[in-house]
Motif scaffolding. Structure first.
Motif, PDB file in Angstrom:
ATOM      1  N   ALA A  22       0.826  -1.214   0.000  1.00  0.00           N
ATOM      2  CA  ALA A  22       0.000   0.000   0.000  1.00  0.00           C
ATOM      3  C   ALA A  22       0.856   1.259   0.000  1.00  0.00           C
ATOM      4  N   LEU A  23       1.971   1.249   0.753  1.00  0.00           N
ATOM      5  CA  LEU A  23       2.843   2.424   0.803  1.00  0.00           C
ATOM      6  C   LEU A  23       3.469   2.718  -0.556  1.00  0.00           C
ATOM      7  N   ILE A  26       0.703   4.371  -2.520  1.00  0.00           N
ATOM      8  CA  ILE A  26       0.468   5.746  -2.056  1.00  0.00           C
ATOM      9  C   ILE A  26       1.529   6.685  -2.625  1.00  0.00           C
ATOM     10  N   SER A  27       2.784   6.255  -2.597  1.00  0.00           N
ATOM     11  CA  SER A  27       3.866   7.129  -3.067  1.00  0.00           C
ATOM     12  C   SER A  27       3.700   7.458  -4.549  1.00  0.00           C
ATOM     13  N   SER A  30       0.683   9.710  -5.230  1.00  0.00           N
ATOM     14  CA  SER A  30       0.899  11.074  -4.727  1.00  0.00           C
ATOM     15  C   SER A  30       1.682  11.894  -5.747  1.00  0.00           C
ATOM     16  N   GLY A 151      -3.664   1.496  -2.161  1.00  0.00           N
ATOM     17  CA  GLY A 151      -2.738   2.581  -1.878  1.00  0.00           C
ATOM     18  C   GLY A 151      -2.795   3.676  -2.925  1.00  0.00           C
ATOM     19  N   THR A 152      -2.927   3.282  -4.197  1.00  0.00           N
ATOM     20  CA  THR A 152      -3.016   4.296  -5.248  1.00  0.00           C
ATOM     21  C   THR A 152      -4.301   5.119  -5.103  1.00  0.00           C
ATOM     22  N   ALA A 154      -5.852   5.752  -2.247  1.00  0.00           N
ATOM     23  CA  ALA A 154      -5.630   6.654  -1.109  1.00  0.00           C
ATOM     24  C   ALA A 154      -4.704   7.802  -1.493  1.00  0.00           C
ATOM     25  N   GLY A 155      -3.621   7.497  -2.200  1.00  0.00           N
ATOM     26  CA  GLY A 155      -2.685   8.530  -2.615  1.00  0.00           C
ATOM     27  C   GLY A 155      -3.315   9.538  -3.554  1.00  0.00           C
ATOM     28  N   LEU A 158      -5.704  11.752  -1.470  1.00  0.00           N
ATOM     29  CA  LEU A 158      -4.983  12.755  -0.697  1.00  0.00           C
ATOM     30  C   LEU A 158      -4.398  13.831  -1.607  1.00  0.00           C
ATOM     31  N   ILE A 176       3.554  13.048   2.998  1.00  0.00           N
ATOM     32  CA  ILE A 176       3.508  11.688   2.459  1.00  0.00           C
ATOM     33  C   ILE A 176       4.785  10.934   2.828  1.00  0.00           C
TER      34      ILE A 176
END
Length: 411
Positions: A22-23, A26-27, A30, A151-152, A154-155, A158, A176
């Motif tokens: 997930a991280l 997210i990265s 973002s 994760g994508t 969520a990123g 955000l 982030i």
């Protein structure tokens, strides 16, 4: 060691790898979400943006190649922390290059580090995920890749919120970065020692770097692994092509609005996530080869319908089938590549097929762009159709090499 863990420890290990996947998602999301702001702030044209993206892509490929020797040197646990820390550092540099230094060069350096970290952690989290999958005795890789998709989402959410609130790019990306570092430091505590390269019995004595490099490259002689690479090539090409061209194909090929195109792309991503969430139990029930064959057939029919639909709604249904068809290709390819009796070879094998998959992601969209410029984007997608069919034909290469042994757990 993995076979003596309690059930609670096994599930905590699994959940920790979910967090790592997930991280990474997210990265990436973002960065993509703030790309328009980066472009506008630096005053870049499309070609210059392409150069920046190439810096990230080059870093990713180097990270993929570097991951196996790094894992053999420091182990999966430390390797994942190191890789995601590099991702976080690159994220901060991207923000500073945009908002503080207003320098495309600084942003490019940040993107190279960002790509390197994501490329290396991609190999490590898949190797570690395959180890957890084997220890638990259930197919988990598709669900792990679904967490990357979560994760994508969520990123992207955000990023959209930060943009709507006019939050500075540097501030947003710094937050982030903190989330990434704190989360991986918490999660990594639940990844057991004594698995893969963390095991002193596997890591020592240390071989010279040249020998480790030769061993990593030797996997490319494995014909079965190359056949798995063909599966990865076809499915990754299909997924990457949709990410870049599906929305444009809806607009240009079917004369629909940008809003409709965005909705159909959303349908594709949701279908992809559903396929990955549901994929584990289906793979456990029927096995890799039958599932890959059916997946390739679904993808083939979906792309065929999307290209030649007489009315738009059939193309939309085709997009959903397209997503379902290619949703399991990448995770199943990773599991099949890691399916070896020698844990020290897992990283090199996963790295090899990951490189093939990334090449498909990177090369596919430009190739389709050139073909689309000459023949129209819908007709250009015929290449994707052929590669998905080829992936289906090579599906026997992913056959399970051994039965999973249910772990013996203590209460």
């Amino acid at each position: 060691m993995a076979e003596t863990l309690t059930r609670r420890q096994l599930l905590a290990w699994r959940n920790a790898i979910f967090v790592v996947f997930a991280l990474s998602g997210i990265s990436i999301a973002s960065w993509v979400a703030r790309l328009p702001a980066v472009r506008d702030h630096l005053g870049l044209d499309t070609a210059q943006v392409g150069i920046l993206i190439f810096a990230m892509s080059a870093g990713s490929v180097i990270g993929l190649i570097a991951a196996p020797p790094v894992m053999l040197r420091v182990g999966a646990r430390a390797g994942m922390v190191l890789s995601l820390s590099i991702v976080a550092g690159g994220t901060v540099v991207i923000g500073l290059g945009t908002s503080v230094f207003s320098s495309a060069v600084v942003v490019g350096v940040g993107l190279a580090a960002f790509g390197f970290g994501n490329g290396s952690v991609d190999v490590m989290m898949n190797v570690e995920g395959a180890a957890a999958e084997k220890a638990i005795g259930k197919t988990l890789m598709p669900l792990m890749h679904a967490f990357f998709s979560f994760g994508t989402v969520a990123g992207a959410g955000l990023g959209a919120l930060a943009s709507a609130l006019s939050i500075d790019v540097a501030v947003h990306l710094a937050v982030i970065a903190v989330i990434i570092v704190v989360s991986v430091l918490v999660a990594i505590r639940y990844v057991p020692r004594g698995v893969e390269a963390d095991d002193p019995g596997l890591a020592a004595p240390k071989e010279p770097f040249r020998q480790r490099l030769v061993a990593s490259l030797a996997v490319w002689k494995d014909v079965r692994l190359l056949a798995i690479g063909v599966i990865m090539l076809g499915m990754a090409f299909a997924e990457g092509s949709a990410n870049d061209w599906l929305a444009i194909a809806v607009v240009d090929g079917y004369d629909q609005s940008n809003t409709t195109a965005a909705i159909i792309f959303g349908l594709f991503t949701v279908s992809m996530t559903v396929g990955r969430v549901a994929g584990g139990p289906v793979l456990d029930r029927f096995g890799r080869v039958p599932v890959l064959r059916v997946s390739a057939l679904l993808g083939f029919l979906g792309i065929l319908a999307f290209i030649f639909a007489p009315v738009p709604w059939i193309a939309y249904v085709g997009a959903a089938f397209w997503a379902l068809g290619c949703s399991l290709g990448f995770p199943v390819g990773m599991s099949a590549a890691a399916d070896t009796d020698d844990p020290k070879q897992s990283a090199a094998r996963v790295s090899a097929v990951a490189i093939i998959g990334y090449v498909a992601f990177l090369v596919g969209p430009p190739v389709l762009g050139v073909l689309g410029n000459h023949f129209g984007i819908l007709h250009a997608l015929l290449l994707v159709l052929v590669l998905v069919a080829l992936a289906g034909l090579f599906s026997p290469a992913a056959r399970e090499r051994s039965r999973r042994v249910r772990p013996t757990v203590s209460a």
